[in-house]
Motif scaffolding. Structure first.
Motif, short mmCIF file in Angstrom:
data_model
loop_
_atom_site.label_atom_id
_atom_site.label_comp_id
_atom_site.label_asym_id
_atom_site.label_seq_id
_atom_site.Cartn_x
_atom_site.Cartn_y
_atom_site.Cartn_z
N ARG A 1 46.10 3.31 20.76
CA ARG A 1 45.48 4.30 21.64
C ARG A 1 44.50 5.21 20.91
O ARG A 1 43.76 5.98 21.54
CB ARG A 1 46.57 5.16 22.28
CG ARG A 1 47.44 4.42 23.26
CD ARG A 1 48.51 5.31 23.85
NE ARG A 1 49.70 5.45 23.01
CZ ARG A 1 50.12 6.57 22.46
NH1 ARG A 1 49.45 7.69 22.66
NH2 ARG A 1 51.22 6.61 21.73
N ARG B 1 37.92 2.02 29.18
CA ARG B 1 37.58 0.71 28.61
C ARG B 1 38.00 -0.42 29.55
O ARG B 1 37.27 -1.39 29.74
CB ARG B 1 38.25 0.53 27.25
CG ARG B 1 37.71 1.41 26.13
CD ARG B 1 38.49 1.15 24.85
NE ARG B 1 38.14 2.05 23.77
CZ ARG B 1 37.20 1.83 22.85
NH1 ARG B 1 36.52 0.69 22.91
NH2 ARG B 1 36.96 2.70 21.89
N ALA C 1 41.67 -0.39 20.06
CA ALA C 1 41.52 -0.14 21.50
C ALA C 1 40.58 -1.16 22.13
O ALA C 1 40.81 -1.61 23.25
CB ALA C 1 41.01 1.28 21.74
N GLU C 2 39.53 -1.53 21.42
CA GLU C 2 38.60 -2.54 21.93
C GLU C 2 39.31 -3.88 22.12
O GLU C 2 39.11 -4.57 23.13
CB GLU C 2 37.43 -2.72 20.96
CG GLU C 2 36.46 -1.56 20.93
CD GLU C 2 35.37 -1.77 19.90
OE1 GLU C 2 35.28 -2.89 19.34
OE2 GLU C 2 34.60 -0.82 19.66
N LEU D 1 48.87 2.26 32.34
CA LEU D 1 48.80 2.44 30.89
C LEU D 1 49.65 3.62 30.43
O LEU D 1 49.53 4.72 30.97
CB LEU D 1 47.36 2.64 30.46
CG LEU D 1 46.34 1.61 30.97
CD1 LEU D 1 44.94 1.96 30.49
CD2 LEU D 1 46.73 0.20 30.55
N ALA E 1 41.64 -3.68 25.15
CA ALA E 1 40.89 -3.74 26.41
C ALA E 1 40.39 -5.16 26.66
O ALA E 1 40.37 -5.63 27.81
CB ALA E 1 39.73 -2.76 26.37
N THR F 1 45.39 7.22 26.41
CA THR F 1 45.49 6.29 27.54
C THR F 1 44.33 6.48 28.52
O THR F 1 43.91 5.52 29.17
CB THR F 1 46.83 6.44 28.29
OG1 THR F 1 47.02 7.82 28.64
CG2 THR F 1 47.99 5.97 27.42
N GLN G 1 41.22 7.20 27.74
CA GLN G 1 40.05 6.48 27.22
C GLN G 1 40.25 4.96 27.26
O GLN G 1 39.31 4.21 27.51
CB GLN G 1 39.75 6.93 25.79
CG GLN G 1 39.18 8.33 25.71
CD GLN G 1 37.89 8.49 26.50
OE1 GLN G 1 36.97 7.68 26.39
NE2 GLN G 1 37.82 9.52 27.33
N LEU G 2 41.48 4.54 27.06
CA LEU G 2 41.77 3.11 27.22
C LEU G 2 41.55 2.70 28.67
O LEU G 2 41.05 1.61 28.96
CB LEU G 2 43.20 2.81 26.78
CG LEU G 2 43.62 1.34 26.77
CD1 LEU G 2 42.68 0.50 25.91
CD2 LEU G 2 45.06 1.20 26.27
#
Length: 336
Positions: A301, A170, A307-308, A222, A311, A164, A166-167
């Motif tokens: 995640r 993004r 993940a891209e 998140l 985001a 979460t 790293q998300l």
């Protein structure tokens, strides 16, 4: 007559030269994306003088990679919470020097960082004890310095809801005007649930998020769930305890579906992990501010394309928040 005609021709020639010079100067002054103010962000933008060059994703990974259960958290006192949150408010009001002084009194540091991948400057507000032998675990904040702050992305359980954090990076990079608020310790770092910031009002994380809600800034929080908790869904979307973000939630769910995710909509049917007891959502509801509580499956995640895509779907909402008219009593532009 001939002399007058010659003067007209000469004047026209001078005008053409001036016009050409002006066009050339404008082209030189324009930034790569076509803006003329020299403040364009994006990959390839030169690093501003005095800013520490970082990759924000790596910086956050190094920070949260030290978190673990049973260590690294000291409950803050009321004065600590109130002062740190008030300092964030001062920063948003453009009183940078006063904010830095107030944060320093609570052992927090402020530095300007330049995120190379996004080409944006952020103010990093960090707990000075993070690098010590006994970190307090009070968290970290990144504020967009190139745009007026207008929304937040919140990460309450870094190191526990893996990915979460790293998300969150993004999402911050996805739209201008964002504020990333990251909890400073593992969810199970403290005694009992003292470090579970999503369910406690006596934390620095909550004090900061409450200050942002008080100022009318919408937020998205998140979370992550185990695959067994909702095996038929990739995402659980909710507005927590409130309904001010209901339309934003619907639009987010639609965007996530368009990106190929299976979404459980908590306002339409019963879903697990709806975030009804989330205290940041309760405060946002009391202030009538949009709040989205979003749970993601492990596959989303884990990074990479899922993940891209997540985001990108969220950016449809945060981008709209960034362009919203400023609410009455909203913070003034940040002074640089």
């Amino acid at each position: 007559m001939r002399a007058q005609r010659s003067r007209v021709i000469t004047f026209a020639a001078v005008l053409l030269v001036i016009t050409g010079l002006a066009a050339g100067l404008t082209a030189l002054l324009r930034t790569p994306d076509g803006t003329a103010d020299g403040t364009a962000d994006g990959p390839g933008r030169p690093a501003p003088k005095g800013a520490a060059q970082i990759d924000l994703a790596r910086e956050v990974a190094d920070y949260t990679g030290r978190f673990g259960p049973g260590r690294g958290y000291l409950p803050p006192g009321q004065a600590d919470r109130e002062d740190i949150a008030a300092a964030i408010g001062q920063w948003l009001d453009g009183h940078r020097a006063q904010a830095e002084q107030r944060l320093s009194q609570r052992d927090f540091t402020v530095r300007t960082v330049f995120d190379r991948p996004s080409g944006r400057r952020y103010a990093e507000v960090a707990d000075r004890t993070d690098s010590g032998v006994a970190p307090r675990g009070w968290g970290r904040v990144y504020l967009d310095l190139d745009h007026r702050p207008s929304w937040s992305v919140q990460v309450p359980h870094p190191g526990f809801d893996l990915g979460t954090e790293q998300l969150g990076v993004r999402v911050l990079r996805g739209s201008p005007g964002g504020i990333l608020v990251i909890a400073g310790a593992h969810r199970k770092a403290g005694v009992g649930n003292s470090a579970d910031v999503a369910h406690r009002r006596d934390t620095v994380f909550h004090a900061i998020c409450a200050e942002l809600a008080r100022r009318g800034l919408p937020g998205i929080q998140l979370h992550g769930f185990a695959a067994s908790a909702a095996p038929d869904d990739d995402v659980v979307a909710s507005t927590g305890a409130g309904s001010a973000g209901r339309q934003d939630g619907r639009d987010l769910a639609d965007a996530l579906r368009e990106h190929g995710f299976r979404v459980c909509r908590a306002w339409a049917r019963s879903c697990p992990l709806e975030g009804l007891t989330n205290v940041q959502g309760q405060v946002a509801d009391a202030d009538h501010v949009p709040f989205l509580h979003v749970e993601f499956a492990p596959t989303v995640r884990a990074g990479g394309r899922p993940a891209e895509r997540a985001a990108a779907a969220i950016a449809a909402i945060t981008g709209r928040w960034a362009g919203k008219p400023e609410p009455t009593g909203s913070p003034q532009p940040v002074a640089h």
